[in-house]
Design an enzyme around this catalytic site. Structure first.
Site, PDB file in Angstrom:
ATOM      1  N   GLU A  88     -42.671 -29.928 112.975  1.00 56.45           N
ATOM      2  CA  GLU A  88     -42.248 -29.717 114.352  1.00 56.45           C
ATOM      3  C   GLU A  88     -43.458 -29.613 115.280  1.00 56.45           C
ATOM      4  O   GLU A  88     -44.511 -29.113 114.883  1.00 56.45           O
ATOM      5  CB  GLU A  88     -41.414 -28.439 114.444  1.00 56.45           C
ATOM      6  CG  GLU A  88     -40.145 -28.569 113.617  1.00 56.45           C
ATOM      7  CD  GLU A  88     -39.229 -27.352 113.663  1.00 56.45           C
ATOM      8  OE1 GLU A  88     -38.024 -27.543 113.562  1.00 56.45           O
ATOM      9  OE2 GLU A  88     -39.723 -26.223 113.798  1.00 56.45           O
ATOM     10  N   CYS A 101     -48.330 -27.684 121.132  1.00 57.67           N
ATOM     11  CA  CYS A 101     -48.568 -26.837 119.964  1.00 57.67           C
ATOM     12  C   CYS A 101     -48.301 -27.703 118.733  1.00 57.67           C
ATOM     13  O   CYS A 101     -47.177 -28.162 118.525  1.00 57.67           O
ATOM     14  CB  CYS A 101     -47.609 -25.654 120.039  1.00 57.67           C
ATOM     15  SG  CYS A 101     -47.663 -24.590 118.590  1.00 57.67           S
ATOM     16  N   CYS A 108     -46.224 -23.848 104.862  1.00 59.35           N
ATOM     17  CA  CYS A 108     -47.436 -23.025 104.914  1.00 59.35           C
ATOM     18  C   CYS A 108     -47.473 -22.144 103.678  1.00 59.35           C
ATOM     19  O   CYS A 108     -46.441 -21.659 103.215  1.00 59.35           O
ATOM     20  CB  CYS A 108     -47.429 -22.153 106.165  1.00 59.35           C
ATOM     21  SG  CYS A 108     -48.961 -21.208 106.383  1.00 59.35           S
ATOM     22  N   CYS A 112     -46.815 -15.204 105.534  1.00 56.02           N
ATOM     23  CA  CYS A 112     -46.675 -14.061 106.448  1.00 56.02           C
ATOM     24  C   CYS A 112     -45.187 -13.733 106.549  1.00 56.02           C
ATOM     25  O   CYS A 112     -44.360 -14.607 106.771  1.00 56.02           O
ATOM     26  CB  CYS A 112     -47.241 -14.398 107.828  1.00 56.02           C
ATOM     27  SG  CYS A 112     -49.005 -14.779 107.771  1.00 56.02           S
ATOM     28  N   CYS A 115     -42.914 -14.838 109.650  1.00 50.76           N
ATOM     29  CA  CYS A 115     -43.037 -16.204 110.171  1.00 50.76           C
ATOM     30  C   CYS A 115     -42.109 -17.150 109.410  1.00 50.76           C
ATOM     31  O   CYS A 115     -42.133 -17.207 108.184  1.00 50.76           O
ATOM     32  CB  CYS A 115     -44.488 -16.666 110.033  1.00 50.76           C
ATOM     33  SG  CYS A 115     -44.732 -18.375 110.524  1.00 50.76           S
ATOM     34  N   GLY A 161     -48.181 -24.368 109.553  1.00 49.85           N
ATOM     35  CA  GLY A 161     -49.340 -24.514 108.675  1.00 49.85           C
ATOM     36  C   GLY A 161     -50.533 -23.685 109.081  1.00 49.85           C
ATOM     37  O   GLY A 161     -50.600 -23.117 110.176  1.00 49.85           O
ATOM     38  N   GLU A 162     -51.492 -23.618 108.157  1.00 48.24           N
ATOM     39  CA  GLU A 162     -52.732 -22.875 108.385  1.00 48.24           C
ATOM     40  C   GLU A 162     -53.862 -23.901 108.544  1.00 48.24           C
ATOM     41  O   GLU A 162     -54.316 -24.496 107.558  1.00 48.24           O
ATOM     42  CB  GLU A 162     -52.989 -21.934 107.196  1.00 48.24           C
ATOM     43  CG  GLU A 162     -54.368 -21.323 107.143  1.00 48.24           C
ATOM     44  CD  GLU A 162     -54.835 -20.679 108.455  1.00 48.24           C
ATOM     45  OE1 GLU A 162     -54.044 -19.976 109.102  1.00 48.24           O
ATOM     46  OE2 GLU A 162     -56.002 -20.905 108.829  1.00 48.24           O
ATOM     47  N   SER A 191     -55.876 -21.739 115.664  1.00 45.82           N
ATOM     48  CA  SER A 191     -55.455 -20.385 115.311  1.00 45.82           C
ATOM     49  C   SER A 191     -55.454 -20.244 113.792  1.00 45.82           C
ATOM     50  O   SER A 191     -54.932 -21.098 113.083  1.00 45.82           O
ATOM     51  CB  SER A 191     -54.053 -20.138 115.859  1.00 45.82           C
ATOM     52  OG  SER A 191     -53.607 -18.863 115.496  1.00 45.82           O
ATOM     53  N   SER A 214     -54.999 -14.485 113.946  1.00 49.42           N
ATOM     54  CA  SER A 214     -53.732 -13.750 113.865  1.00 49.42           C
ATOM     55  C   SER A 214     -53.991 -12.424 113.175  1.00 49.42           C
ATOM     56  O   SER A 214     -54.010 -12.350 111.951  1.00 49.42           O
ATOM     57  CB  SER A 214     -52.719 -14.571 113.061  1.00 49.42           C
ATOM     58  OG  SER A 214     -52.481 -15.776 113.730  1.00 49.42           O
ATOM     59  N   LEU A 215     -54.193 -11.385 113.966  1.00 44.19           N
ATOM     60  CA  LEU A 215     -54.594 -10.095 113.406  1.00 44.19           C
ATOM     61  C   LEU A 215     -53.372  -9.260 113.010  1.00 44.19           C
ATOM     62  O   LEU A 215     -53.189  -8.913 111.853  1.00 44.19           O
ATOM     63  CB  LEU A 215     -55.470  -9.370 114.440  1.00 44.19           C
ATOM     64  CG  LEU A 215     -56.326  -8.237 113.918  1.00 44.19           C
ATOM     65  CD1 LEU A 215     -57.342  -8.732 112.906  1.00 44.19           C
ATOM     66  CD2 LEU A 215     -57.054  -7.539 115.077  1.00 44.19           C
ATOM     67  N   HIS A 216     -52.558  -8.919 113.986  1.00 46.17           N
ATOM     68  CA  HIS A 216     -51.263  -8.236 113.793  1.00 46.17           C
ATOM     69  C   HIS A 216     -51.333  -6.807 113.282  1.00 46.17           C
ATOM     70  O   HIS A 216     -50.371  -6.052 113.445  1.00 46.17           O
ATOM     71  CB  HIS A 216     -50.308  -9.040 112.903  1.00 46.17           C
ATOM     72  CG  HIS A 216     -50.097 -10.435 113.341  1.00 46.17           C
ATOM     73  ND1 HIS A 216     -49.764 -10.764 114.639  1.00 46.17           N
ATOM     74  CD2 HIS A 216     -50.211 -11.624 112.689  1.00 46.17           C
ATOM     75  CE1 HIS A 216     -49.659 -12.079 114.749  1.00 46.17           C
ATOM     76  NE2 HIS A 216     -49.937 -12.629 113.582  1.00 46.17           N
ATOM     77  N   CYS A 333     -43.239 -18.984 118.834  1.00 51.28           N
ATOM     78  CA  CYS A 333     -44.201 -18.655 117.778  1.00 51.28           C
ATOM     79  C   CYS A 333     -43.475 -18.134 116.551  1.00 51.28           C
ATOM     80  O   CYS A 333     -42.663 -17.220 116.643  1.00 51.28           O
ATOM     81  CB  CYS A 333     -45.141 -17.545 118.240  1.00 51.28           C
ATOM     82  SG  CYS A 333     -46.043 -17.948 119.708  1.00 51.28           S
TER      83      CYS A 333
END
Ligand code: SAH
Length: 364
Positions: A88, A101, A108, A112, A115, A161-162, A191, A214-216, A333
């Site tokens: 996507e 984006c 992925c 997480c 996600c 994905g990463e 990111s 991406s800390l969170h 997101c």
């Protein structure tokens, strides 16, 4: 294989019987004007016919569906890849510009919890061409919107994905987007969930791309629960790598922080985040958690988001709250899943509150 997988040297080989200038002519047209070679009328008909019959020059992305939200200002494209995988791409329009984006992998592997892409698992890396072609689509789609002067100005690697787990293809795509398409490095953001070797490689690229992390959560116990790769790359090491990144590139990092009700939105969380952000002069981007089918957590109420943002601001941290685009079409997101249910047709998946669990229990 995507038409955009060919490097310029491969075009030179393919066109070795043609006058030399053809390579640049085609390279520019496909990147700068988003035109397919067989549609390039300045080429001789004979050459166009040959190119249209060349197998490796197929499109790598087949548009399966296009859905819109926010009065047409957010569009999500679902693409089918040559092997049937689905990715996507989300296009967000603003008055005079647009941001796309893009995805870097089908699925992925980072897992997480909150996600939708992570919940689905990993299928494969995207090729350079498959990444670049999402940008090409966004350029055509943006200029296609009648009555505006809008153009595609920003690229964010924040789709499926990463990106720093697929550095080879992502770095090639970055260069292509920057040099061949002509989008300034400062308008391109990658990111990452915090893959340390990838961050080091990224720092050594000779261009001013932006890095978002991406800390969170700002302590290992919480972060490992939310972002499992934290066990492999714990905060202390991650922060050391980011300090090094900041020192060598002089580029400010941004931290992404999905605000989860009662999980990472307390005053204590804000203090922990401040302690980390100040020395790095990092910018903090708060994202109220978007719902996903596999994790029944809630986003923080807007009053809490405001109060949290205020704490950071008072301590001298620059902070913004991310625009919540595309929730109605599961394009926000963390909602990209590349399945039929991710098209927003099934509201129930995203609003069923009967299955709620109390995450605070998990984190005690
Ligand atoms: N894998 C990369 C690129 C994805 S970017 C990375 O993790 O950075 C997508 C951003 O949205 C990340 O910051 C991610 O953590 C965040 N995100 C994921 N799920 C979310 C959700 N449900 N609500 C809000 N943000 C989410």
């Amino acid at each position: 294989m995507s038409l955009y997988d060919l490097e310029i040297t491969q075009w030179q080989t393919l066109l070795s019987k043609e006058p030399k200038f053809r390579t640049n002519q085609i390279w520019e047209a496909i990147h700068k004007n988003a035109i397919r070679p067989e549609e390039l009328t300045s080429l001789p008909k004979r050459l166009r016919d040959t190119l249209s019959q060349t197998r490796d020059l197929d499109s790598g992305l087949q548009l399966q569906r296009l859905v819109a939200d926010d009065n047409g200002l957010t569009e999500k494209a679902l693409f089918r890849l040559h092997d049937g995988r689905i990715i996507e791409t989300v296009l967000m329009h603003y008055p005079e510009r647009s941001t796309v984006c893009i995805s870097s992998q089908a699925g992925c592997a980072m897992n997480c919890r909150f996600c939708a892409t992570g919940q689905q698992g990993f299928f494969r890396h995207l090729s350079t061409g498959e990444i670049v072609e999402q940008v090409i689509w966004a350029i055509s789609r943006t200029s296609h919107t009648r009555g505006t002067e809008r153009r595609l100005s920003n690229i964010v690697f924040m789709g499926m994905g990463e990106p720093l787990a697929n550095t080879r293809n992502v770095f090639r795509a970055l260069e292509r987007i920057n040099k061949a398409i002509g989008i300034g490095a400062r308008h391109i953001t990658v990111s990452t969930v915090g893959i340390i070797p990838g961050i080091r490689q990224f720092a050594s690229l000779d261009a001013q791309y932006n890095l978002a992390v991406s800390l969170h959560a700002a302590n290992d116990q919480k972060r490992s629960l939310l972002v499992p790769i934290n066990s492999q790359y714990p905060l202390e090491k991650l922060l050391a790598a980011l300090e090094e990144y900041f020192r060598s590139t002089k580029r400010r990092i941004s931290f992404e922080w999905a605000m989860i009700d009662g999980v990472n939105d307390t005053d204590q969380d804000a203090q922990d985040l401040i302690r980390i952000s100040i020395p790095l002069q990092a910018h903090v981007n708060l994202i109220p958690l978007n719902p996903t089918p596999g994790w029944p957590a809630l986003g923080s109420p807007s009053a809490r988001v405001r109060a949290f943002a205020q704490l950071l601001a008072q301590a001298g941290v620059t902070v913004s709250v991310r625009d919540n685009r595309g929730t109605g079409i599961a394009a926000a997101c963390g909602q990209l899943a590349g399945t039929a249910s991710s098209l927003g047709g099934d509201e129930r998946l995203y609003s069923d509150s009967s299955a709620k669990i109390d995450l605070r229990d998990l984190l005690d």
